[in-house]
Design an enzyme around this catalytic site. Structure first.
Site, PDB file in Angstrom:
ATOM      1  N   GLY A 304       0.417  -1.131   0.371  1.00 34.41           N
ATOM      2  CA  GLY A 304      -0.069  -0.132   0.299  1.00 34.41           C
ATOM      3  C   GLY A 304       0.683   1.319   0.079  1.00 34.41           C
ATOM      4  O   GLY A 304       2.030   1.366  -0.537  1.00 34.41           O
ATOM      5  N   SER A 305       0.679   2.424   0.953  1.00 38.15           N
ATOM      6  CA  SER A 305       0.998   3.559   0.263  1.00 38.15           C
ATOM      7  C   SER A 305       2.286   3.497   1.319  1.00 38.15           C
ATOM      8  O   SER A 305       3.377   4.712   1.180  1.00 38.15           O
ATOM      9  CB  SER A 305       0.284   4.630   1.247  1.00 38.15           C
TER      10      SER A 305
END
Length: 582
Positions: A304-305
């Site tokens: 993810g981020s």
């Protein structure tokens, strides 16, 4: 027994003389034409030597047959196991000498079928103490003609005494070495476990065998030998805290799994690493259950981020962007896909704002600035696309697109499209915090000088300074605020990744992470926590993003473990004034 052997040897010698012409009875010597006397046979001495040699050979063979016939069958059958059974493994300790694995003596049950009068009666008696045994298998073994058969390995003292009380002839015990793990589940995925023959088959136990111990054991040189303990880099106190907080997080957020790691950014030493659900290495069969895998090094996930850390670092290190650069964050389409924000600010954002607000569009533009080939090369340089090299055997290979295209680069910029291990993510992040040096992780003690010999400069010191600033900014004002700990300045980056199910992203199944460093003004440690499929916390209005579960878990770990890691808390001028007044 000796008389039949003698008859066999005599018959063998006769047949040998018949088969080999020069050993047959010599023909009468010819008389000399001049004197009328028999000629002297020049080969007579050779015949005597040859006969003597064969008699010696047959005598040795016969003697060995007599010895084997008189020997105890069970002893000869057991001889092949003895050295392996009695071989000692070295203790495994944490960095301060606390024992994580050691050998203890245990009894194993065997039988000598030739000495068992009634196999059926013996089988029924044994099953009263060991009902888990298969009756048909035990009866088959006890009825066999073998001199030695195993019945049950590693009995408890109570079981041994109960079987002794049965008074069964032909049933006995052998003392073996058994591995014992006093910490039980606490460091199971790191320490690993052994099989019934005391050979390492997982974790650092397997690593030890691969370093030459297995050859030592098989050669019998490990019997009666005092081996030096193997000291790990793990701090058992910190390891307990990490596992305890992960267990609490799983319960609080109803997650299916969780994991965490703490790494020294200057040496690469792993101070703690845990993956839940874990298992008790004293019951190694538990490790075979699918949910108990080591997610930190043996599982690959889209992070993810947290990957925006590497995207931003790449853009800054390329020289094509600075902290003052501004990018448009309006949604746009690429190859039929729309790149858009999770929470749009509806305006252009600077690089620090892209990081703080976790902008997907801004990250995609940063990747596009560097280009597809440059993006792939940078992630490879950071070690995120290749298999991690460390002592732990359970290490997975990251996955990436077969062919990188522009759309792949843009989605990878914000953490979708590449799957890697959480441990690799922490290792790469350490390079962004320590001045730009990628240091391979180790589960063994390592000095800073030794680490410098292995370090590879992957980003500039200036880029590392910029990333520390961005981590601190996000820890104070962004999604990392939940990890704030008084006295310890914590910075980091959250990541909330939707999981892929049947080839599609599923919005209600998330793999959350918080990638942190502390103390952020001069980072000493990277702390990464992952939470698999968390649910919103009961009784609170927070959602299920990483900011509401992974980040607070990191904060809880640092709050308890910070001082044990020799980080002195700093409460600033107000704290110092309070101490003076007190």
């Amino acid at each position: 027994m000796i008389a039949p052997l003698a008859r066999r040897l005599s018959a063998g010698a006769a047949s040998l003389r018949a088969a080999v012409p020069f050993l047959a009875k010599p023909a009468p010597a010819r008389k000399s034409a001049a004197t009328g006397r028999p000629e002297i046979d020049r080969n007579r001495s050779r015949y005597g030597i040859a006969i003597g040699v064969f008699c010696v050979v047959y005598g040795v063979i016969g003697g060995r047959l007599v010895m084997w016939g008189a020997a105890d069958a069970s002893a000869s059958a057991y001889a092949g196991f003895r050295d392996q059974i009695q071989a000692a493994r070295p203790d495994i300790t944490d960095r301060y000498g606390t024992v994580l694995a050691t050998d203890i003596k245990t009894a194993s049950l065997f039988a000598e079928p030739k000495n068992i009068a009634d196999p059926d009666e013996a089988t029924e008696a044994l099953l009263t103490v060991l009902p888990e045994l298969d009756a048909r298998d035990v009866r088959r073994k006890l009825s066999s003609k073998a001199g030695f058969v195993w019945l049950k390995r590693e009995l408890t003292p109570a079981q041994q005494q109960q079987i002794l009380d049965l008074g069964l002839p032909g049933i006995a015990f052998r003392t073996e070495k058994r591995r014992f793990y006093p910490g039980f589940e606490t460091a199971s995925h790191v320490v690993g476990h052994v099989n019934v023959d005391n050979q390492g088959i997982a974790g650092m136990e397997k690593y030890i065998d691969g370093q030459g111990y297995l050859a030592l054991q098989n050669s019998g040189l490990a019997v009666g030998t005092e081996l030096e303990p193997v000291r790990l880099s793990i701090d058992l106190r910190v390891q307990h805290i990490v596992r305890d907080e992960l267990a609490a997080a799983m319960k609080r957020y109803h997650a299916i799994a969780a994991g965490g790691v703490i790494m020294d950014v200057h040496t690469g030493e792993i101070l703690a690493m845990s993956s839940l659900p874990d298992y008790d290495p004293n019951q190694p069969a538990q490790a075979l259950e699918k949910d108990r895998m080591n997610r930190m090094s043996a599982g690959v996930f889209e992070m993810g981020s947290t990957f925006k850390s590497f995207t931003t670092a790449m853009a800054l290190d390329s020289g094509k962007a600075t902290l003052n650069s501004v990018f448009d964050t309006s949604p746009f389409r690429v190859a039929g896909f729309t790149i858009k924000e999770f929470h749009s600010k509806h305006r252009p954002l600077s690089v620090p704002e892209i990081f703080k607000y976790s902008s997907n569009v801004g990250s995609a533009h940063e990747a596009d600035l560097v280009g597809v080939d440059g993006h792939k090369e940078f992630l490879t340089r950071m070690g995120l696309l290749s298999k991690l090299h460390t002592e732990l055997p359970e290490v997975a290979m990251p996955t990436q697109p077969r062919a990188w295209k522009k759309i792949n680069s843009m989605t990878i910029s914000y953490g979708h499209g590449v799957s890697t291990t959480p441990l690799q993510t922490a290792v790469a992040a350490a390079a962004l915090m320590n001045g730009g040096k990628l240091i391979p992780p180790t589960f063994l003690p390592r000095t800073r000088e030794e680490a410098d010999q292995l370090a590879v400069q992957v980003v500039s010191a200036k880029t590392s300074d910029d990333m520390r600033y961005l981590y601190e900014l996000n820890g104070k004002e962004g999604s990392g605020k939940g990890a704030a700990v008084p006295g310890f300045r914590v910075g980091g980056k959250t990541g909330t990744a939707e999981k892929v199910v049947n080839g599609h992203y599923v919005g209600n199944k998330r793999f959350n992470a918080y990638l942190a460093a502390f103390p952020i003004e001069n980072p000493q440690y990277v702390v990464l926590v992952v939470v698999d499929e968390p649910q919103p916390e009961e009784g609170k209005g927070t959602g299920a993003t990483a900011a509401s579960n992974a980040a607070p878990t990191v904060g809880a770990i640092i709050r308890r473990a910070g001082t044990l890691l020799h980080v002195k808390p700093d409460f600033g001028p107000e704290g110092k004034a309070l101490l003076v007044s007190y």
